[in-house]
Design a protein around this motif. Structure first.
Motif, mmCIF file in Angstrom:
data_model
loop_
_atom_site.group_PDB
_atom_site.id
_atom_site.type_symbol
_atom_site.label_atom_id
_atom_site.label_comp_id
_atom_site.label_asym_id
_atom_site.label_seq_id
_atom_site.Cartn_x
_atom_site.Cartn_y
_atom_site.Cartn_z
ATOM 1 N N LYS A 270 0.847 -1.185 0.000
ATOM 2 C CA LYS A 270 0.000 0.000 0.000
ATOM 3 C C LYS A 270 0.888 1.242 0.000
ATOM 4 N N ASN A 271 0.586 2.176 -0.871
ATOM 5 C CA ASN A 271 1.334 3.430 -0.926
ATOM 6 C C ASN A 271 2.843 3.172 -0.872
ATOM 7 N N PRO A 272 3.397 2.492 -1.880
ATOM 8 C CA PRO A 272 4.809 2.075 -1.829
ATOM 9 C C PRO A 272 5.799 3.224 -1.691
ATOM 10 N N GLU A 273 5.436 4.435 -2.128
ATOM 11 C CA GLU A 273 6.360 5.564 -2.013
ATOM 12 C C GLU A 273 6.743 5.830 -0.556
ATOM 13 N N LYS A 274 5.836 5.556 0.366
ATOM 14 C CA LYS A 274 6.123 5.748 1.787
ATOM 15 C C LYS A 274 6.384 4.417 2.496
ATOM 16 N N THR A 275 5.647 3.406 2.087
ATOM 17 C CA THR A 275 5.739 2.113 2.774
ATOM 18 C C THR A 275 7.099 1.463 2.605
ATOM 19 N N MET A 276 7.643 1.473 1.391
ATOM 20 C CA MET A 276 8.889 0.755 1.128
ATOM 21 C C MET A 276 10.085 1.349 1.883
ATOM 22 N N PRO A 277 10.325 2.665 1.811
ATOM 23 C CA PRO A 277 11.460 3.201 2.592
ATOM 24 C C PRO A 277 11.320 2.951 4.085
ATOM 25 N N ARG A 278 10.118 3.107 4.610
ATOM 26 C CA ARG A 278 9.922 2.890 6.043
ATOM 27 C C ARG A 278 10.146 1.424 6.411
ATOM 28 N N GLY A 279 9.672 0.527 5.569
ATOM 29 C CA GLY A 279 9.840 -0.893 5.850
ATOM 30 C C GLY A 279 11.290 -1.330 5.777
ATOM 31 N N ILE A 280 12.004 -0.876 4.745
ATOM 32 C CA ILE A 280 13.395 -1.294 4.547
ATOM 33 C C ILE A 280 14.309 -0.697 5.613
ATOM 34 N N ILE A 281 14.247 0.619 5.777
ATOM 35 C CA ILE A 281 15.130 1.274 6.747
ATOM 36 C C ILE A 281 14.737 0.898 8.173
ATOM 37 N N GLY A 282 13.438 0.831 8.434
ATOM 38 C CA GLY A 282 12.978 0.495 9.778
ATOM 39 C C GLY A 282 13.392 -0.900 10.207
ATOM 40 N N SER A 283 13.272 -1.867 9.305
ATOM 41 C CA SER A 283 13.648 -3.241 9.656
ATOM 42 C C SER A 283 15.144 -3.344 9.916
ATOM 43 N N LEU A 284 15.942 -2.590 9.163
ATOM 44 C CA LEU A 284 17.389 -2.616 9.384
ATOM 45 C C LEU A 284 17.736 -2.020 10.751
ATOM 46 N N ILE A 285 17.078 -0.923 11.113
ATOM 47 C CA ILE A 285 17.343 -0.288 12.411
ATOM 48 C C ILE A 285 16.987 -1.236 13.557
ATOM 49 N N ILE A 286 15.830 -1.878 13.460
ATOM 50 C CA ILE A 286 15.415 -2.820 14.507
ATOM 51 C C ILE A 286 16.394 -3.987 14.595
ATOM 52 N N ALA A 287 16.775 -4.526 13.444
ATOM 53 C CA ALA A 287 17.685 -5.676 13.426
ATOM 54 C C ALA A 287 19.041 -5.319 14.017
ATOM 55 N N VAL A 288 19.560 -4.153 13.663
ATOM 56 C CA VAL A 288 20.862 -3.728 14.186
ATOM 57 C C VAL A 288 20.802 -3.552 15.700
ATOM 58 N N SER A 289 19.722 -2.970 16.184
ATOM 59 C CA SER A 289 19.569 -2.779 17.629
ATOM 60 C C SER A 289 19.583 -4.116 18.357
ATOM 61 N N LEU A 290 18.889 -5.102 17.801
ATOM 62 C CA LEU A 290 18.857 -6.425 18.425
ATOM 63 C C LEU A 290 20.229 -7.095 18.361
ATOM 64 N N PHE A 291 20.900 -6.974 17.224
ATOM 65 C CA PHE A 291 22.230 -7.572 17.086
ATOM 66 C C PHE A 291 23.201 -6.977 18.100
ATOM 67 N N MET A 292 23.188 -5.657 18.240
ATOM 68 C CA MET A 292 24.114 -5.008 19.164
ATOM 69 C C MET A 292 23.797 -5.379 20.609
ATOM 70 N N ALA A 293 22.515 -5.427 20.943
ATOM 71 C CA ALA A 293 22.131 -5.771 22.310
ATOM 72 C C ALA A 293 22.535 -7.204 22.651
ATOM 73 N N VAL A 294 22.260 -8.130 21.741
ATOM 74 C CA VAL A 294 22.645 -9.526 21.973
ATOM 75 C C VAL A 294 24.162 -9.649 22.084
ATOM 76 N N SER A 295 24.883 -8.932 21.248
ATOM 77 C CA SER A 295 26.345 -8.994 21.280
ATOM 78 C C SER A 295 26.892 -8.521 22.624
ATOM 79 N N LEU A 296 26.377 -7.398 23.107
ATOM 80 C CA LEU A 296 26.854 -6.855 24.382
ATOM 81 C C LEU A 296 26.529 -7.788 25.543
ATOM 82 N N VAL A 297 25.364 -8.393 25.503
ATOM 83 C CA VAL A 297 24.988 -9.316 26.576
ATOM 84 C C VAL A 297 25.855 -10.571 26.541
#
Length: 315
Positions: A270-297
């Motif tokens: 739906k509305n790919p002009e907004k949905t795609m950038p938010r989905g791609i960049i947002g998923s990367l940010i969430i994934a990186v946060s989880l990777f860094m947190a798991v690594s530190l623990v």
């Protein structure tokens, strides 16, 4: 005679080159994708991206990179790898928003560079997905069989290993997993998205539970020195120092390449002009946060040398 053959050869090469560089009309892909319902939202793409990036690698790579390259600074390797992956993610986000076609890079390359280059990219993507599906299904099978052994159940070797490996004929658990996924997808993207959303939420909750519980077992001394002194490993790779951190970046970077799966579904957004950038960049940010947190623990709970040779430090 030779002149005729030479002329014929030049004509053939010209036709091949012309075909290679002949660009596809974007309208062709728009027509082909017109039957696909645009039902996927940012939430669905976040689940798809996080589910792809945060796969079994989050349970293996942090410990391996800490033991072999970066030491306690493995979180920096995760961060720097995210910066590099982010540059690729921005390109994917831009292209997916401008040309929301099924096929992602295959379709874009056909339009921008020509059909020959698109053909190469298409086969490369197919190989990527075949290998990825086999890898994930095999990993699921290994973990499921390990779970069964805790209940005293053992699958025969012929049905537990692939053909030609340890007397195996077929990895039946992996086959069943692939078939189940195919059936879910066959029922439609909306139903598949619902199932995926639930599974990703459960996965993230499990990771967050590990992080919270792990925080209670952290020993600050395990972080010191945070960046160990540099030395070369026996295989010639770097350990410690900034060179060790960079060596970890090259290993972790591949774990972040999961946003292609998001772009491949842009025709159903739906509305790919907004949905795609938010989905791609947002998923990367969430994934990186989880990777860094798991690594530190991980490196806080045990000294990084504890993870040497352990393929599944979290498990």
């Amino acid at each position: 005679m030779w002149a005729i053959l030479n002329i014929g050869g030049y004509k053939f090469m010209f036709k091949v080159l012309h075909r290679m560089t002949q660009k596809e009309d974007p309208g062709v892909y728009e027509d082909k994708d017109s039957h696909l319902p645009r039902v996927l939202t940012v939430k669905d793409f976040l689940a798809l991206g996080v589910g792809t990036i945060v796969s079994t690698t989050i349970f293996t790579l942090p410990g391996i990179v800490a033991a072999e390259h970066a030491g306690p600074a493995v979180a920096l390797s995760c961060l720097f790898a995210a910066v590099v992956a982010g540059l690729v993610a921005f390109a994917y986000a831009e292209m997916a928003a401008a040309m929301p076609f099924a096929g992602s890079a295959y379709s874009w390359i056909n339009v921008v560079f020509g059909e020959g280059f698109g053909w190469i990219a298409g086969w490369a993507l197919l190989a990527e997905y075949f290998i990825a599906v086999a890898f994930v299904a095999s990993g699921l099978s290994a973990n499921f069989r390990w779970l069964l052994t805790s209940f005293g159940i053992t699958i025969p070797a012929a049905l537990a290993n692939p053909l030609g490996s340890k007397g195996g004929l077929v990895d039946i658990v992996a086959v069943i997993a692939v078939v189940i996924c195919a059936v879910i997808l066959w029922h439609g993207v909306r139903q598949a998205a619902r199932v995926e959303n639930v599974l990703v939420v459960l996965k993230v909750l499990a990771i967050l539970a590990f992080i919270v519980i792990g925080l209670t077992a952290i020993h600050v001394k395990n972080y010191l020195p945070f960046i160990p002194h540099y030395h070369a490993n026996a295989d010639g790779t770097a350990f410690g120092g900034w060179r060790g951190i960079y060596a970890g970046v090259s290993t972790i970077f591949l774990a972040y390449i999961g946003f292609d799966s998001i772009a491949a579904n842009s025709a159903e957004a739906k509305n790919p002009e907004k949905t795609m950038p938010r989905g791609i960049i947002g998923s990367l940010i969430i994934a990186v946060s989880l990777f860094m947190a798991v690594s530190l623990v991980l490196v806080g709970m045990f000294h990084y040398t504890h993870y040497a040779g352990i393929a599944e430090p979290v498990g």
